[in-house]
Scaffold this motif. Sequence first.
Motif, mmCIF file in Angstrom:
data_model
loop_
_atom_site.group_PDB
_atom_site.id
_atom_site.type_symbol
_atom_site.label_atom_id
_atom_site.label_comp_id
_atom_site.label_asym_id
_atom_site.label_seq_id
_atom_site.Cartn_x
_atom_site.Cartn_y
_atom_site.Cartn_z
ATOM 1 N N VAL A 1 0.857 -1.182 0.000
ATOM 2 C CA VAL A 1 0.000 0.000 0.000
ATOM 3 C C VAL A 1 0.897 1.237 0.000
ATOM 4 O O VAL A 1 1.704 1.418 0.908
ATOM 5 C CB VAL A 1 -0.923 0.017 1.241
ATOM 6 C CG1 VAL A 1 -1.801 1.270 1.232
ATOM 7 C CG2 VAL A 1 -1.787 -1.231 1.286
ATOM 8 N N ILE A 2 0.746 2.057 -1.035
ATOM 9 C CA ILE A 2 1.619 3.230 -1.156
ATOM 10 C C ILE A 2 0.846 4.484 -0.771
ATOM 11 O O ILE A 2 -0.220 4.770 -1.329
ATOM 12 C CB ILE A 2 2.171 3.344 -2.599
ATOM 13 C CG1 ILE A 2 2.961 2.079 -2.937
ATOM 14 C CG2 ILE A 2 3.059 4.587 -2.751
ATOM 15 C CD1 ILE A 2 3.157 1.853 -4.425
ATOM 16 N N PHE B 1 -1.586 -0.973 -4.048
ATOM 17 C CA PHE B 1 -2.627 0.066 -4.001
ATOM 18 C C PHE B 1 -1.886 1.389 -3.897
ATOM 19 O O PHE B 1 -0.977 1.515 -3.079
ATOM 20 C CB PHE B 1 -3.513 -0.092 -2.757
ATOM 21 C CG PHE B 1 -4.317 -1.349 -2.756
ATOM 22 C CD1 PHE B 1 -5.592 -1.374 -3.301
ATOM 23 C CD2 PHE B 1 -3.795 -2.520 -2.196
ATOM 24 C CE1 PHE B 1 -6.341 -2.541 -3.293
ATOM 25 C CE2 PHE B 1 -4.537 -3.685 -2.186
ATOM 26 C CZ PHE B 1 -5.812 -3.699 -2.742
ATOM 27 N N TYR B 2 -2.282 2.346 -4.722
ATOM 28 C CA TYR B 2 -1.552 3.621 -4.735
ATOM 29 C C TYR B 2 -2.502 4.741 -4.318
ATOM 30 O O TYR B 2 -3.529 4.965 -4.963
ATOM 31 C CB TYR B 2 -1.037 3.901 -6.148
ATOM 32 C CG TYR B 2 0.126 4.856 -6.192
ATOM 33 C CD1 TYR B 2 1.413 4.405 -6.475
ATOM 34 C CD2 TYR B 2 -0.052 6.213 -5.943
ATOM 35 C CE1 TYR B 2 2.486 5.268 -6.504
ATOM 36 C CE2 TYR B 2 1.026 7.083 -5.973
ATOM 37 C CZ TYR B 2 2.283 6.611 -6.261
ATOM 38 O OH TYR B 2 3.350 7.463 -6.283
ATOM 39 N N LEU C 1 2.635 -4.578 3.667
ATOM 40 C CA LEU C 1 3.685 -3.551 3.611
ATOM 41 C C LEU C 1 3.083 -2.180 3.297
ATOM 42 O O LEU C 1 2.327 -2.020 2.338
ATOM 43 C CB LEU C 1 4.711 -3.937 2.531
ATOM 44 C CG LEU C 1 5.827 -2.945 2.217
ATOM 45 C CD1 LEU C 1 6.678 -2.634 3.437
ATOM 46 C CD2 LEU C 1 6.716 -3.472 1.101
ATOM 47 N N ILE C 2 3.427 -1.208 4.123
ATOM 48 C CA ILE C 2 2.987 0.173 3.891
ATOM 49 C C ILE C 2 4.202 0.975 3.465
ATOM 50 O O ILE C 2 5.238 0.959 4.142
ATOM 51 C CB ILE C 2 2.386 0.791 5.173
ATOM 52 C CG1 ILE C 2 1.226 -0.053 5.697
ATOM 53 C CG2 ILE C 2 1.931 2.238 4.921
ATOM 54 C CD1 ILE C 2 0.748 0.347 7.093
ATOM 55 N N LEU C 3 4.082 1.644 2.325
ATOM 56 C CA LEU C 3 5.198 2.458 1.834
ATOM 57 C C LEU C 3 4.774 3.929 1.898
ATOM 58 O O LEU C 3 3.765 4.306 1.303
ATOM 59 C CB LEU C 3 5.512 2.051 0.393
ATOM 60 C CG LEU C 3 6.861 2.441 -0.198
ATOM 61 C CD1 LEU C 3 7.089 1.701 -1.494
ATOM 62 C CD2 LEU C 3 6.993 3.912 -0.451
ATOM 63 N N MET C 4 5.514 4.731 2.643
ATOM 64 C CA MET C 4 5.145 6.140 2.784
ATOM 65 C C MET C 4 6.174 7.005 2.059
ATOM 66 O O MET C 4 7.373 6.856 2.277
ATOM 67 C CB MET C 4 5.104 6.529 4.265
ATOM 68 C CG MET C 4 4.228 5.598 5.100
ATOM 69 S SD MET C 4 3.685 6.253 6.708
ATOM 70 C CE MET C 4 5.197 6.526 7.580
ATOM 71 N N LEU C 5 5.677 7.880 1.202
ATOM 72 C CA LEU C 5 6.560 8.781 0.441
ATOM 73 C C LEU C 5 6.307 10.211 0.891
ATOM 74 O O LEU C 5 5.161 10.671 0.845
ATOM 75 C CB LEU C 5 6.229 8.718 -1.047
ATOM 76 C CG LEU C 5 6.295 7.383 -1.774
ATOM 77 C CD1 LEU C 5 5.830 7.558 -3.219
ATOM 78 C CD2 LEU C 5 7.716 6.859 -1.763
#
Lengths: 230, 183
Positions: free
Chosen positions: B4-5, B31-32, B75-79
């Motif tokens: 998940v982005i 998922f974006y 997984l959570i990806l934080m930008l």
Amino acid sequence: MMNKKKRLLLLNGSPRKAKTSYVFARTMKELAEKKGHKAEIIHIIEYFDEEKHFEALKQVILPQDILGLVTPLYVDTLPYPVIWFLERIACDLTGELKGKEFFAVAQCGFPDTDLLHPLLESCGYFAKALEMKWLGGLGYGGGALIDGTPLEKLGRKGKKITSAFAFALDDIVEGKSISPRVQDQLTVKIPKILYRALAAFLNYRKKREAYSHGVSVADLTRKTYLENKV
Amino acid sequence: MSLVILDAFGEENLIEKALENLLQKTGKEFFYFKLKNMKILACRSCGACEIKSPGKCVFHDDMPEIMRAIAPGSLILMLTPVRFGGYSSQLKKVLDKLMILVLPLYTVKDGHLLHSPRYGKKSLLVIGLTGQNLPGEEENFRLLAARNALNMQFTHKTLLFTSADPMEKIEREIDKALCEVKP
Ligand SMILES: Cc1cc2nc3c(=O)[nH]c(=O)nc-3n(C[C@H](O)[C@H](O)[C@H](O)COP(=O)(O)O)c2cc1C
């Protein structure tokens, strides 16, 4: 040496306008006024919610000598409305706050002041980015237990916090970095060995609160977003 | 593994491009969420998500969309751009509302008093873009990401890039981190 009377603006960072951050800010305001300084409190959430115009903030901020952020910790750093507010200030008031003094007081739920370190550091970077003088930050662990109770009603604990704030203000109004002994005085030292007992007590309290609202432990621990309905 | 982005960037940038390339190449499921286009209301600390409405915010916004992706995901990806040694407000608007990933109950782990996770083990990959930051901001950013992971009892990794970094380097490092970070 007689020190100059200062103008101090306290920024309440909590969306809850009358809870622990406010109680801390109110005590600081009273202490500053007792020393003959001018102090006022504004609520960041009122600007975030556009109850007050951000444009009008300039008139509130510019005459001040010292700005102090009093805020809760949300997920290890500043709450969203506070970051929004600091970003807006950085964008709209660049250069205009140069030379003013800035400090921060942060408090959190868990009884551990170390948790406030990244938040207070961020406040320091904000001050430096705006060329303000960073006077330092203070942290209080266990603000959730105070939950908005006025410090004068908290007995010894309240007196200790109030006296720490009074010492901090002595430095602040003189434009000095807050002395490390103030943080020592504010730090509640709970031995880690007691954490299990504390967790059991807090869980007991939370479950009791849930039962009183007709909510069972099974409800409390629901995996809500794995259910089909949501 | 579903990813998940949470993308808190305002404008398109190299990190987004590199990630896009990478996801196309690897065919990973993801998922974006472009946060600037999402309506996420600020947490009011009303406490309703603890007892009255366990695990769900009572205010209506786009959080359920994000939560439906995160709850079963791993997984959570934080930008985010690095702001004052921390996250931008765009990212923080979601993060404050992710406290529903933990229970209102407490546990002790490795000497830390923590909330128990509601949805089990997950990982966090935090990617920051530095610009004209002051010395020390990167270190604080890394500490913040590590604290978030501890708070939620997730494993984690942090990557920092500058806009001068070449695309291949960004792609390579994100790819490596995605392989390494496991719940
Ligand atoms: C969304 C949210 C996130 C929070 N995150 C933390 C946290 O990471 N660590 C902590 O110790 N307390 C955390 N707290 C607890 C608050 O810092 C604490 O309750 C504080 O005393 C609230 O201040 P106030 O009474 O001024 O609103 C969080 C509270 C909320 C609502």
